[in-house]
Motif scaffolding. Sequence first.
Motif, short mmCIF file in Angstrom:
data_model
loop_
_atom_site.label_atom_id
_atom_site.label_comp_id
_atom_site.label_asym_id
_atom_site.label_seq_id
_atom_site.Cartn_x
_atom_site.Cartn_y
_atom_site.Cartn_z
N UNK A 10 0.88 -0.82 0.06
CA UNK A 10 -0.02 0.30 0.11
C UNK A 10 0.79 1.33 -0.11
N UNK A 11 2.13 1.52 0.20
CA UNK A 11 2.83 2.40 0.50
C UNK A 11 4.24 2.38 0.41
N UNK A 12 4.41 2.83 -0.34
CA UNK A 12 6.20 3.02 -1.32
C UNK A 12 7.03 4.41 -0.81
N UNK A 13 8.28 3.89 -0.96
CA UNK A 13 9.02 4.91 -0.09
C UNK A 13 10.33 4.71 -1.11
N UNK A 14 10.98 5.71 -1.35
CA UNK A 14 12.60 5.82 -1.92
C UNK A 14 12.95 6.60 -0.61
N UNK A 15 14.29 6.32 -0.14
CA UNK A 15 15.41 6.85 0.30
C UNK A 15 16.69 6.54 -0.67
N UNK A 16 17.30 7.51 -0.58
CA UNK A 16 18.84 7.88 0.03
C UNK A 16 19.77 7.88 0.67
N UNK A 17 20.77 7.39 0.33
CA UNK A 17 21.35 6.74 1.34
C UNK A 17 22.94 7.03 0.89
N UNK A 18 23.18 8.17 0.61
CA UNK A 18 25.33 8.99 0.82
C UNK A 18 26.12 7.58 1.51
N UNK A 19 27.50 7.13 1.25
CA UNK A 19 28.23 6.47 1.39
C UNK A 19 28.30 6.76 3.48
N UNK A 20 28.24 6.21 4.19
CA UNK A 20 28.53 6.21 5.17
C UNK A 20 27.81 6.93 6.24
N UNK A 21 26.53 7.44 5.81
CA UNK A 21 25.61 7.95 6.45
C UNK A 21 24.45 7.15 6.08
N UNK A 22 23.31 7.38 7.01
CA UNK A 22 22.08 6.88 7.46
C UNK A 22 20.98 7.35 6.31
N UNK A 23 19.69 6.45 5.80
CA UNK A 23 18.58 6.57 5.01
C UNK A 23 18.29 8.16 5.34
N UNK A 24 17.78 8.72 4.25
CA UNK A 24 16.95 9.89 3.84
C UNK A 24 15.61 9.56 3.18
N UNK A 25 14.89 9.89 4.11
CA UNK A 25 13.86 9.63 2.74
C UNK A 25 13.20 10.67 2.12
N UNK A 26 13.22 10.58 1.10
CA UNK A 26 13.24 11.62 -0.52
C UNK A 26 11.48 10.98 -0.90
N UNK A 27 11.15 10.51 -1.55
CA UNK A 27 9.74 10.40 -1.41
C UNK A 27 8.91 9.31 -1.22
N UNK A 28 7.63 9.63 -1.31
CA UNK A 28 6.49 8.71 -0.49
C UNK A 28 5.04 8.87 -1.26
N UNK A 29 4.79 7.38 -2.23
CA UNK A 29 4.04 7.62 -3.11
C UNK A 29 2.89 6.26 -2.32
N UNK A 30 1.16 6.58 -2.84
CA UNK A 30 0.53 5.35 -2.24
C UNK A 30 -0.64 5.40 -3.11
N UNK A 31 -0.58 5.92 -4.17
CA UNK A 31 -1.56 5.89 -5.13
C UNK A 31 -0.84 6.07 -6.12
N UNK A 32 -1.55 4.99 -7.87
CA UNK A 32 -1.06 4.81 -9.15
C UNK A 32 -1.04 6.06 -9.63
#
Lengths: 113, 111
Positions: B31-53
């Motif tokens: 139901x829920x979809x997320x994109x995270x960006x993770x730079x080398x040596x760093x933690x994931x950072x949420x950049x986008x979420x999408x829930x519908x087509x």
Amino acid sequence: ETGVTQTPRHLVMGMTNKKSLKCEQHLGHNAMYWYKQSAKKPLELMFVYNFKEQTENNSVPSRFSPECPNSSHLFLHLHTLQPEDSALYLCASSRDTLNTEAFFGQGTRLTVV
Amino acid sequence: QKEVEQNSGPLSVPEGAIASLNCTYSDRGSQSFFWYRQYSGKSPELIMSIYSNGDKEDGRFTAQLNKASQYVSLLIRDSQPSDSATYLCAVSSGGYQKVTFGIGTKLQVIP
């Protein structure tokens, strides 16, 4: 800048040591999570706490023991770890556990020797 | 076993080009979809979420979701060297405790 703070950032421990990882969130969230990130593997969810109550334990070995004294703090107590437990341990929080985005701390790089 | 598949890369694109990152998932109940960006040596950072087509745009980023085909993608327009990172796709079928992450795609933007 992150609203989720983890300490220590780096930890080296022997297999007979006992140590703890700490996580604190300043976002007013009610859910907190521990993740393990190993090289070339997807993030693995370890534990979930919602309103201080543990709601998930994804078959994590008992040498990892979580503690959540309040909604803002989360600990991961470690004892008699194995070298294969070396990884990046990430804490995250979200408003609740129902389809909301999570925010991660900077992680603790753990090395077991 | 719920799976989220991503090509680990690296995906190399020239600066200014469009980077296209793809992700497929196995659970039709997601139901829920997320994109995270993770730079080398760093933690994931949420950049986008999408829930519908459909498409969801935020600045240079566009997330696309097709539930029938069970894929979600992330487009990065006018790619910059600072976009070089690993992009993690995450999919949930019932609350954040049910999130499954992909292995991540490493993106390299070449100046």
